[in-house]
Write a protein that holds these residues in place. Structure first.
Motif, PDB file in Angstrom:
ATOM      1  N   PHE A   1      -6.433  -7.931  -3.670  1.00 38.30           N
ATOM      2  CA  PHE A   1      -6.177  -6.951  -2.674  1.00 38.30           C
ATOM      3  C   PHE A   1      -7.516  -6.920  -1.801  1.00 38.30           C
ATOM      4  O   PHE A   1      -8.715  -6.967  -2.234  1.00 38.30           O
ATOM      5  CB  PHE A   1      -5.597  -5.305  -2.924  1.00 38.30           C
ATOM      6  CG  PHE A   1      -6.406  -4.966  -4.071  1.00 38.30           C
ATOM      7  CD1 PHE A   1      -7.419  -4.059  -3.846  1.00 38.30           C
ATOM      8  CD2 PHE A   1      -6.443  -5.129  -5.573  1.00 38.30           C
ATOM      9  CE1 PHE A   1      -8.320  -3.468  -4.998  1.00 38.30           C
ATOM     10  CE2 PHE A   1      -7.083  -4.727  -6.528  1.00 38.30           C
ATOM     11  CZ  PHE A   1      -7.995  -3.719  -6.279  1.00 38.30           C
TER      12      PHE A   1
ATOM     13  N   ALA B   1      -6.694   4.928   0.268  1.00 43.26           N
ATOM     14  CA  ALA B   1      -5.887   4.882  -1.077  1.00 43.26           C
ATOM     15  C   ALA B   1      -5.994   6.218  -1.709  1.00 43.26           C
ATOM     16  O   ALA B   1      -7.164   6.434  -2.272  1.00 43.26           O
ATOM     17  CB  ALA B   1      -6.403   3.615  -1.980  1.00 43.26           C
TER      18      ALA B   1
ATOM     19  N   GLU C   1      -6.000  -2.438   0.617  1.00 42.43           N
ATOM     20  CA  GLU C   1      -4.985  -3.001   1.673  1.00 42.43           C
ATOM     21  C   GLU C   1      -4.419  -4.340   1.302  1.00 42.43           C
ATOM     22  O   GLU C   1      -5.126  -5.169   0.590  1.00 42.43           O
ATOM     23  CB  GLU C   1      -5.767  -3.119   3.044  1.00 42.43           C
ATOM     24  CG  GLU C   1      -6.171  -1.506   3.614  1.00 42.43           C
ATOM     25  CD  GLU C   1      -6.664  -1.681   4.900  1.00 42.43           C
ATOM     26  OE1 GLU C   1      -6.747  -0.572   5.671  1.00 42.43           O
ATOM     27  OE2 GLU C   1      -7.227  -2.920   5.277  1.00 42.43           O
TER      28      GLU C   1
ATOM     29  N   LYS D   1       1.264   4.761   1.018  1.00 35.11           N
ATOM     30  CA  LYS D   1       0.477   5.764   1.954  1.00 35.11           C
ATOM     31  C   LYS D   1       0.881   7.288   1.913  1.00 35.11           C
ATOM     32  O   LYS D   1       2.123   7.307   1.264  1.00 35.11           O
ATOM     33  CB  LYS D   1       1.008   5.455   3.654  1.00 35.11           C
ATOM     34  CG  LYS D   1       0.530   3.700   3.800  1.00 35.11           C
ATOM     35  CD  LYS D   1      -0.638   3.691   4.478  1.00 35.11           C
ATOM     36  CE  LYS D   1      -0.880   2.214   5.122  1.00 35.11           C
ATOM     37  NZ  LYS D   1      -2.239   1.941   5.347  1.00 35.11           N
TER      38      LYS D   1
ATOM     39  N   VAL E   1      -0.954   1.076  -5.346  1.00 39.42           N
ATOM     40  CA  VAL E   1      -0.080  -0.053  -4.954  1.00 39.42           C
ATOM     41  C   VAL E   1       1.188   0.379  -5.526  1.00 39.42           C
ATOM     42  O   VAL E   1       1.289   0.564  -6.632  1.00 39.42           O
ATOM     43  CB  VAL E   1      -0.734  -1.430  -5.269  1.00 39.42           C
ATOM     44  CG1 VAL E   1       0.289  -2.360  -5.219  1.00 39.42           C
ATOM     45  CG2 VAL E   1      -2.051  -1.648  -4.863  1.00 39.42           C
TER      46      VAL E   1
ATOM     47  N   GLU F   1       0.726  -1.296   0.055  1.00 33.43           N
ATOM     48  CA  GLU F   1      -0.114  -0.116  -0.234  1.00 33.43           C
ATOM     49  C   GLU F   1       0.894   1.213  -0.066  1.00 33.43           C
ATOM     50  O   GLU F   1       1.843   1.252   0.953  1.00 33.43           O
ATOM     51  CB  GLU F   1      -0.756   0.044   1.254  1.00 33.43           C
ATOM     52  CG  GLU F   1      -1.782  -1.240   1.573  1.00 33.43           C
ATOM     53  CD  GLU F   1      -2.080  -1.385   3.140  1.00 33.43           C
ATOM     54  OE1 GLU F   1      -2.228  -0.273   3.832  1.00 33.43           O
ATOM     55  OE2 GLU F   1      -2.362  -2.452   3.441  1.00 33.43           O
TER      56      GLU F   1
END
Ligand code: DGJ
Length: 370
Positions: A124, A68, A107, A59, A72, A57
């Motif tokens: 995911f 999100a 996640e 961040k 990714v 993930e």
């Protein structure tokens, strides 16, 4: 040259070198080839063509980073210590009609390679924008190249209309209704009787924290926290890995496991998982089974150390277990040290998993190499 310029040169040459690291330093900042702290939380690793690809993930700063905002992230490495930024493998979009619109929750992304279709398959945990954690879906994206870009395909509540292979709706004990939450001694029986499983039978089962595991014969399994996080489901994927085959089993019913990570050792399957306490760490659990579909037997907390270390899994939560390259019987526990108040600051706790009497054991290391 002033002491200041020597420091600046040393600083930049350190962070621009490709082979800076020769060890893991759990919980510390971990810089990529650009000198930026690695941003791949809740991640997993795919070994492909002699290299390792870490997907996780991405961040951003602050509380917003728990949703999100970017997608990714993918990194590559040949030694597991030094990671090259390969960019965003799956991007969220600005289109509010798309399920992967910016602000949704993505996640624990995991990627596996399907040799017969020559596709990279990402699954995911996916929650819909503005709906908290209520959708409890698993999302699918496909890539032609390992580093992406991955195309978002769909999100599902898996196994709609199918019973798990270890649950018989005719004989299940559904006599216990509404015990007083988890503390009630009858809670386990309540969940085991299938209260959530039955509720979600038609629409498809809940799938929150997840991982993927590919067995030696190429069969892939999607393992996820289901039934309101009370029971794990281990679900076989179809041969192309793009769907659920309908074969699945319930694991450790009513035990409230999250953060599953599975690995194989000496023909047995092991799982490291956690309890359910949001972003706060809790004691890890471990389990063993003769087959991914079970039956699974709980083995207890694999952590050794002080009370504090054991009760917080060294301030981390499991996300993946990686067999050590080129070594028999050696594994790396990958965990996240979440920082929900400034999500981007989350760090990574990678520790060796050893075995004592066929039980997985983890000890703290300030620094270690394999
Ligand atoms: C624990 C899960 O393991 C994380 O992936 C995340 O969903 C947090 N809960 C959210 O509180």
């Amino acid at each position: 040259m002033s002491r200041y310029s020597i420091f600046v040169i040393a600083f930049f040459s350190f962070f621009s070198c490709n082979k800076c690291y020769q060890s893991f330093t759990p919980g510390q900042l971990w810089f990529d080839n650009n000198g930026v702290h690695i941003n791949a939380h809740g991640g997993g690793i795919l070994e492909f063509n002699g290299a390792y690809y870490w997907f996780g993930e991405h961040k951003i700063e602050g509380d917003a980073g728990n949703k999100a905002q970017i997608g990714v992230h993918c990194y590559s490495s040949t030694d597991l210590y030094n990671w090259k930024d390969e960019g965003i493998a799956l991007s969220v979009v600005d289109d509010s009609t798309s399920l992967i619109v910016k602000g949704c929750i993505i996640e624990r992304p995991k990627v596996i390679y399907n040799a017969s279709t020559n596709k990279f398959v990402m699954w995911f945990h996916h929650e819909l924008k503005g709906k908290g954690y209520s959708a409890a879906m698993t999302g699918l994206a496909i890539g032609d190249k390992v580093t992406g870009p991955y195309r978002y395909v769909k999100s599902v509540n898996p196994n709609a209309g199918v019973w798990p292979q270890n649950y018989n709706p005719q004989t299940a004990d559904t006599s216990i209704v509404n015990p007083y939450k988890r503390k009630d001694p009858q809670w386990r029986e309540y969940v085991e009787g299938g209260v959530y499983l039955r509720r979600d039978f038609n629409k498809g089962q809940m799938a929150r924290d997840m991982t993927l595991f590919v067995d030696d014969d190429g069969t892939a399994y999607h393992i996820h926290s289901s039934e309101n996080n009370q029971t794990l489901h281990v679900a076989q994927l179809t041969d192309d890995y793009l769907d659920f085959s309908g074969k699945y089993s319930r694991v450790l019913s009513g035990e409230s496991n999250e953060a599953p990570a599975i690995f194989k050792r000496k023909g047995q399957y092991y799982m490291i998982s956690s309890g359910c306490t949001g972003w706060s760490p809790n004691p890890a659990r471990s389990a063993v089974a003769p087959h991914p579909l079970g039956p699974w037997k709980a083995l207890g907390n694999p952590c050794k150390g002080s009370e504090e270390q054991v009760s917080t899994t060294f301030h981390s939560q499991s996300t993946y277990v990686l067999p050590v390259p080129g070594k028999e019987d050696a594994f790396i526990y990958m965990g996240d040290r979440w920082m929900p108040e400034n999500a981007i600051d989350g760090s990574y706790v990678w520790l060796p998993i050893e075995f004592e009497d066929d039980q997985p054991v983890m000890n703290w290391q300030d620094e270690w190499s394999y």
